[in-house]
Design an enzyme around this catalytic site. Structure first.
Site, PDB file in Angstrom:
ATOM      1  N   LYS A 190       0.877  -1.181   0.000  1.00 51.76           N
ATOM      2  CA  LYS A 190       0.000   0.000   0.000  1.00 51.76           C
ATOM      3  C   LYS A 190       0.911   1.226   0.000  1.00 51.76           C
ATOM      4  CE  LYS A 190      -1.915   2.951   2.165  1.00 51.76           C
ATOM      5  NZ  LYS A 190      -1.722   4.385   1.831  1.00 51.76           N
ATOM      6  N   GLU A 266       9.048   1.151  11.107  1.00 52.66           N
ATOM      7  CA  GLU A 266      10.192   2.052  10.861  1.00 52.66           C
ATOM      8  C   GLU A 266       9.618   3.456  10.883  1.00 52.66           C
ATOM      9  OE1 GLU A 266      13.150   0.689  10.410  1.00 52.66           O
ATOM     10  OE2 GLU A 266      12.574  -1.380   9.998  1.00 52.66           O
ATOM     11  N   CYS A 301      13.604  10.713   7.081  1.00 48.40           N
ATOM     12  CA  CYS A 301      13.399  10.302   8.472  1.00 48.40           C
ATOM     13  C   CYS A 301      14.669  10.497   9.291  1.00 48.40           C
ATOM     14  CB  CYS A 301      12.978   8.843   8.508  1.00 48.40           C
ATOM     15  SG  CYS A 301      14.087   7.769   7.597  1.00 48.40           S
ATOM     16  N   GLU A 400       9.341  16.256  14.952  1.00 49.10           N
ATOM     17  CA  GLU A 400       9.834  16.030  13.595  1.00 49.10           C
ATOM     18  C   GLU A 400       9.119  17.000  12.653  1.00 49.10           C
ATOM     19  OE1 GLU A 400       8.621  12.375  11.572  1.00 49.10           O
ATOM     20  OE2 GLU A 400      10.682  12.146  10.875  1.00 49.10           O
TER      21      GLU A 400
HETATM   22  P1  NAD Z   1       2.218   8.413   7.617  1.00 48.70           P
HETATM   23  O1  NAD Z   1       2.394   7.624   8.855  1.00 48.70           O
HETATM   24  O2  NAD Z   1       1.213   9.488   7.593  1.00 48.70           O
HETATM   25  O3  NAD Z   1       1.845   7.424   6.409  1.00 48.70           O
HETATM   26  C1  NAD Z   1       2.635   6.315   6.081  1.00 48.70           C
HETATM   27  C2  NAD Z   1       1.770   5.296   5.383  1.00 48.70           C
HETATM   28  O4  NAD Z   1       0.789   4.848   6.302  1.00 48.70           O
HETATM   29  C3  NAD Z   1       1.010   5.836   4.178  1.00 48.70           C
HETATM   30  O5  NAD Z   1       0.946   4.857   3.183  1.00 48.70           O
HETATM   31  C4  NAD Z   1      -0.372   6.099   4.763  1.00 48.70           C
HETATM   32  O6  NAD Z   1      -1.407   6.045   3.808  1.00 48.70           O
HETATM   33  C5  NAD Z   1      -0.492   4.959   5.739  1.00 48.70           C
HETATM   34  N1  NAD Z   1      -1.468   5.176   6.811  1.00 48.70           N
HETATM   35  C6  NAD Z   1      -1.911   6.347   7.321  1.00 48.70           C
HETATM   36  N2  NAD Z   1      -2.858   6.124   8.269  1.00 48.70           N
HETATM   37  C7  NAD Z   1      -2.988   4.779   8.351  1.00 48.70           C
HETATM   38  C8  NAD Z   1      -3.804   3.934   9.141  1.00 48.70           C
HETATM   39  N3  NAD Z   1      -4.689   4.409  10.015  1.00 48.70           N
HETATM   40  N4  NAD Z   1      -3.666   2.596   8.974  1.00 48.70           N
HETATM   41  C9  NAD Z   1      -2.785   2.080   8.105  1.00 48.70           C
HETATM   42  N5  NAD Z   1      -2.011   2.846   7.301  1.00 48.70           N
HETATM   43  C10 NAD Z   1      -2.101   4.175   7.438  1.00 48.70           C
HETATM   44  O7  NAD Z   1       3.667   8.951   7.246  1.00 48.70           O
HETATM   45  P2  NAD Z   1       4.094   9.815   5.974  1.00 48.70           P
HETATM   46  O8  NAD Z   1       3.676  11.220   6.191  1.00 48.70           O
HETATM   47  O9  NAD Z   1       3.684   9.132   4.723  1.00 48.70           O
HETATM   48  O10 NAD Z   1       5.687   9.672   6.033  1.00 48.70           O
HETATM   49  C11 NAD Z   1       6.487  10.451   6.835  1.00 48.70           C
HETATM   50  C12 NAD Z   1       6.928   9.693   8.064  1.00 48.70           C
HETATM   51  O11 NAD Z   1       7.612   8.493   7.701  1.00 48.70           O
HETATM   52  C13 NAD Z   1       7.912  10.495   8.888  1.00 48.70           C
HETATM   53  O12 NAD Z   1       7.591  10.390  10.255  1.00 48.70           O
HETATM   54  C14 NAD Z   1       9.244   9.799   8.598  1.00 48.70           C
HETATM   55  O13 NAD Z   1      10.205   9.979   9.588  1.00 48.70           O
HETATM   56  C15 NAD Z   1       8.813   8.383   8.457  1.00 48.70           C
HETATM   57  N6  NAD Z   1       9.824   7.595   7.737  1.00 48.70           N
HETATM   58  C16 NAD Z   1      10.573   6.678   8.452  1.00 48.70           C
HETATM   59  C17 NAD Z   1      11.559   5.938   7.807  1.00 48.70           C
HETATM   60  C18 NAD Z   1      12.390   4.920   8.545  1.00 48.70           C
HETATM   61  O14 NAD Z   1      13.013   4.084   7.903  1.00 48.70           O
HETATM   62  N7  NAD Z   1      12.414   4.933   9.873  1.00 48.70           N
HETATM   63  C19 NAD Z   1      11.790   6.136   6.439  1.00 48.70           C
HETATM   64  C20 NAD Z   1      11.020   7.072   5.755  1.00 48.70           C
HETATM   65  C21 NAD Z   1      10.030   7.803   6.417  1.00 48.70           C
END
Ligand code: NAD
Length: 497
Positions: A190, A266, A301, A400
């Protein structure tokens, strides 16, 4: 022979988009017929409509993945045969490099120079590496008594759900799908609703490479619809999640509420970068600190968003940093000279500008940036922003931001800097710059983070695990350790005699 320059604007104008889901080897609309708009952050224009998948589409994708797994269409292939297919997948990604790079840039806003030189090759390398690894892994025989033989083997977990963010759409997808597929699992991916297009194209390429239908499915949609349905699904064995800490907490709850699927998270970061006065090369420290916070518009991240600089070198450090900032002025992401592109969407733009306002309101000193730029483009651009005189209690030092904003904090006592560095809910990465070996090792040991850099930032290699501690999540992507996430240990006892 001189390389012919690509006219990215012409390519973008001619590009065909397909936002339909990819389930069981075919492109399909959402069963409800619903769609959502894919808007380009470059100029706000609509690229296409994508399938707004929900629980019914997730059911179909999981059923396809389960059938492929039970029939052993992929899991039953010898590791050496899966290797060949994954290597072809990696090759085809590189053959489609320009198209994938352009999709990534148009959908997510990063400069084409990086989507072409970093994102596509890195995703391809990751898939190749896991393909190459998988026929070189041996299982174990336990040192039991002679009366028995105990085999300890690794088996694929079955159906893996992967949920990924928008900041590196293809790389984040590759970090999940490459080890999961190499180990023989079926996958339902997804992608983020903010950047679904490159993942959908990857699924077509995977099929072309020979990954059997049903083994790799991509289901676009919103998190609260498609994402939650996948994480709550009773027939998904494992969720590999990358995204925010807030949603990571929900993922763990969904696992508990449903079938106790294993859940890997992650999550976010607020990484500390500590530069001591005895740093071996101040220019290198400035270049790495500035380069790493503004790379990918600060939407990384592991961005070193808290910079601790020892007071005795801080003035010199800041002067050198300010000289570098013009290099990071946002530009047209389709221009190969641009190094900083657009923020992913208007919501994220508002978030970033909100944090900048909060920094000013709480008394941090804005040295540069702090404003939206290129408004005439219709897109979302923010100037590289540098705050000095930040203290660790300010919101910009605690949360963040996920944008091009650097908070600088001076220190005189290294132990105190380490205490402040650790005084965060996150623990993804950290760095220390010093010529003193003892200090380097002691500080690296004291910093609570999944990775610590000494005299560098952003070292990166597929052979090295990547992940965090505390609320930056659990589990590790990359390296052979990622296989542990997507395989189960099985013990087989054989009685002898
Ligand atoms: P997000 O958590 O809003 O979304 C991530 C994914 O989760 C998307 O596909 C989103 O549609 C899905 N999602 C959202 N709500 C959900 C729910 N209720 N149930 C299941 N899935 C759901 O994050 P974002 O804004 O897309 O990405 C940014 C974040 O990702 C930042 O916090 C960043 O630090 C983190 N990140 C971490 C790493 C790592 O390896 N640690 C790498 C890249 C990004």
């Amino acid at each position: 022979m001189q390389k012919q320059k690509i006219d990215w604007h012409a390519q973008a104008a001619a590009m065909q988009f397909d936002g339909r889901a990819f389930i069981n080897g075919r492109r399909v609309a959402a069963q409800s017929g619903a769609t959502f708009e894919c808007l380009s952050p470059l100029d706000g224009r609509k690229l296409t409509d994508a399938a707004r998948c929900d629980a019914a589409d997730i059911d179909a994708a999981v059923a396809a993945a389960r059938a492929a797994f039970e029939e052993r269409r992929w899991a039953g292939m010898a590791p050496a045969a899966r290797k060949q297919v994954l290597i072809k997948f990696a090759d085809l990604i590189m053959q489609n490099r320009d198209q994938l790079a352009l999709l990534e840039t148009l959908d997510m806003g990063k400069p084409i120079r990086y989507s072409r030189s970093v994102d596509v090759p890195s995703a391809s390398r990751c898939i190749r590496w896991y393909g190459e690894a998988v026929d070189k892994l041996y299982d174990q025989i336990a040192p039991t008594a002679d009366t028995a033989l105990a085999l300890i083997t690794r088996e694929p977990v079955g159906v893996v759900g992967a949920i990924v963010p928008w900041n590196y759409p293809m790389i984040m997808a590759a970090w999940k799908i490459a080890p999961a597929l190499a180990a023989g699992n079926s996958v339902v991916l997804k992608p983020s609703e903010k950047s679904p297009l490159s993942a959908l194209r990857l699924a077509e390429i995977a099929l072309e490479a020979g990954i059997p239908a049903g083994v790799f499915n991509v289901v676009p949609g919103y998190g609260h619809e498609a994402g939650s349905a996948l994480a709550l699904h009773m027939d998904v064995d494992c969720i590999g999640f990358t995204g925010s800490t807030k949603v990571g907490k929900l993922i763990l709850q969904y696992a508990g509420q449903s079938n106790l699927k294993r859940a890997w998270t992650e999550l976010g970061g607020k990484s500390a970068n500590i530069v001591c006065a005895d740093c071996p090369d101040l220019d290198a420290a400035v270049a790495a600190s500035i380069g790493a916070i503004y790379f990918n518009q600060g939407e990384s991240c592991n961005a070193p968003s808290r910079l601790f600089v020892e007071e005795s070198i801080k003035a010199e450090f800041m002067a050198k940093a300010l000289v570098m900032l013009p290099d990071f002025q946002p530009g047209d992401p389709l221009d190969e000279a641009t190094v900083m592109g657009a923020i992913v969407d208007s919501t994220q733009l508002k978030t970033v500008l909100g944090y900048i306002a909060s920094g000013q309101a709480e008394g941090a000193k804005l040295l540069s940036g702090g404003v939206q730029q290129r408004t005439e483009s219709g897109g979302y651009y923010v100037a590289p922003t540098l705050f000095d005189e930040v203290n660790s209690s300010m919101q910009i030092a605690r949360e963040e931001i996920f944008g091009p904003v650097l908070s600088v904090i001076g220190f005189t006592d290294l132990d105190d800097a380490v205490r402040q560095a650790n005084a965060t809910t996150y623990g993804l990465q950290a760095a220390v710059w010093t010529s003193d070996l003892n200090k380097a090792i002691q500080t690296a040991r004291a910093l609570r983070a999944g990775s610590v850099h000494v005299n560098s930032y952003d070292e990166d290699d597929i052979t090295v695990p990547f992940g965090g501690v505390k609320q930056s999540g659990n589990g590790r992507d990359k390296s052979l350790h990622a296989f542990e996430k997507y395989t189960e240990l099985k013990t087989t006892w054989i009685r002898i005699g």
